[in-house]
Scaffold this active site. Sequence first.
Site, PDB file in Angstrom:
ATOM      1  N   LYS A  41       0.886  -1.279   0.012  1.00  0.00           N
ATOM      2  CA  LYS A  41       0.004  -0.136   0.047  1.00  0.00           C
ATOM      3  C   LYS A  41       0.885   1.304   0.188  1.00  0.00           C
ATOM      4  O   LYS A  41       1.825   1.207   0.717  1.00  0.00           O
ATOM      5  CB  LYS A  41      -0.858  -0.168   1.264  1.00  0.00           C
ATOM      6  CG  LYS A  41      -1.908   1.049   1.476  1.00  0.00           C
ATOM      7  CD  LYS A  41      -2.623   0.465   2.632  1.00  0.00           C
ATOM      8  CE  LYS A  41      -3.999   1.579   2.762  1.00  0.00           C
ATOM      9  NZ  LYS A  41      -4.858   1.338   3.992  1.00  0.00           N
TER      10      LYS A  41
ATOM     11  N   SER B 259      -9.522   0.813   2.829  1.00  0.00           N
ATOM     12  CA  SER B 259      -8.537   1.810   2.208  1.00  0.00           C
ATOM     13  C   SER B 259      -7.470   1.038   1.335  1.00  0.00           C
ATOM     14  O   SER B 259      -6.901   1.533   0.551  1.00  0.00           O
ATOM     15  CB  SER B 259      -8.194   2.760   3.000  1.00  0.00           C
ATOM     16  OG  SER B 259      -7.256   2.509   3.887  1.00  0.00           O
TER      17      SER B 259
ATOM     18  N   SER C 225      -9.683  -1.853   7.003  1.00  0.00           N
ATOM     19  CA  SER C 225      -9.029  -1.510   5.586  1.00  0.00           C
ATOM     20  C   SER C 225      -8.273  -2.797   5.152  1.00  0.00           C
ATOM     21  O   SER C 225      -7.616  -2.433   4.008  1.00  0.00           O
ATOM     22  CB  SER C 225      -8.159  -0.177   5.817  1.00  0.00           C
ATOM     23  OG  SER C 225      -8.852   0.945   5.630  1.00  0.00           O
TER      24      SER C 225
END
Lengths: 461, 63
Positions: free
Chosen positions: A78, A154, A178
């Site tokens: 990420k 996310s 997330s």
Amino acid sequence: MEAWSTAAEIAEAVAQGRTSAIAVTEAALARIKERNGVLNAFTAVTAERALAKARAVDAARAAGRPLGPLAGVPFAVKNLFDVAGLPTLAGSKINRTRAAATVDAPLITRLESAGAVLLGALNMGEYAYDFTGENVHDGPSRNPHDTGRMTGGSSGGSGGSVAGGLVPIALGSDTNGSIRVPSSFCGLFGLKPTYGRLTRARTFPFVASLDHLGPLARSARDLALAYDAMQGPDVEDPVCTTRLPEPALPTLGKGIGELRIAVAGGYFERGAGPEVIQAMSLVSQELKANDIIELPEVARARAAAFVITTSEGGALHLDRLRTRAGDFDPATRDRLIAGAMVPASLVTKAQKFRRWYRAQVLQLFERYDAILAPATPMTAPKLGQQTMMLDGAEVPLRANIGIYTQPISFIGLPVVCVPLPLRPLPIGVQVIAAPWREDIALRIAHHLERAQVAQAPRPPL
Amino acid sequence: MSEIDDKALEAYIKAAAAALGVPIEDAWMPSIRANLAVSLRLANIVADFELPDESEPAPVFEA
């Protein structure tokens, strides 16, 4: 090796010389080139670095040196992880002007020490304040099972890259869900370890009280491989445990024989769509989990997680809200401004409630080794969708995607999200264990996978 | 605790924005107000739960 090989299969093939790390890396880079235009999972591809690392792995094998358990395994992170040479975006426009990181986040270093090969950085919701995987600056991460749908967020690119067969392992972060939400929407295994288990050093934070890092993969074994390689203390993260690593791989295949497993009812049944009910039924039947229990004051726990999140998020970004408010996604900006205005007295009350709730839930783990709960109230929504039906009422989508994940991460319990390959779209179930018992959650996930109840389905690419 | 009305909440937001030094545009007000209203509603659900004065918050600082 092909796109759907697991990390364990790749590492074994590289170790045995049936393939090379460079061949695996070149194939992964080719897949990214072919599919990322649609999936929009990667925001940066570190091709040169990856090829150099792969050559080093192959050279080590040629020289007869021992290879790590992830030799030649491609992975990505990420884009809130520091990657040397890249600015750490955290999904924002604002961070694009930051200096490039000079040192990798320690979790990247630890995976590379085990032989893994970093391929790049992944799309995410702005500053991780997101459950959708949409991003106004980079465009949305797209769900490989239906590219008109959300990956969840996310850690959206983390979900899309692994479900889309670009890499077998991706790292994400989970403050309120997330990792678990994209795992559910993309049909993946995701591990949110115990709060404090894995170092968060050199990653862009969101909510210090609730931030966790962890892996997403297409098998429980791959989660355990990555997780074991990343454990260990780190003085750079004050929250990181000083416990010695407790590897999960040695007991992964132990089965579920003596484990006492319960199902979370009440709050976790309300608002559950038909896919959720089907998924919970399949998992609880396989695990013979007949006891239905209620987590005490769980709606209040979710409320307290919401309040701590918005307040700490608002505080983190206060200077940027003062000077660069126009550069945020307007939706993120307005949530953060409101968060900065929540009275401190109410935030302190939420932190006091958190300790009370923790003590109550820990009592449940005296009777049970694991608790099952749905991961999301629905399968992947359409991109751009704003509302959802919950308990017969139309409610805003974003805030409600995490209703089942928030009360669990609120007290840092370890969770493996397991994917049910339902049609047309997969959905996840949370296997929740007591603090520091990731090994139990992974054992159960592995059992469900062997029983073919949990499986990461291949998308129609 | 009773819910605060829109007008009072907007006055609070304007005052808090000034106190925090965060400039806000008029167009942002409805969204900020909606977000803060949700946060305050949820925060008060938590605050209404009675805990003893001696209860400790969750984070522990070690010197």
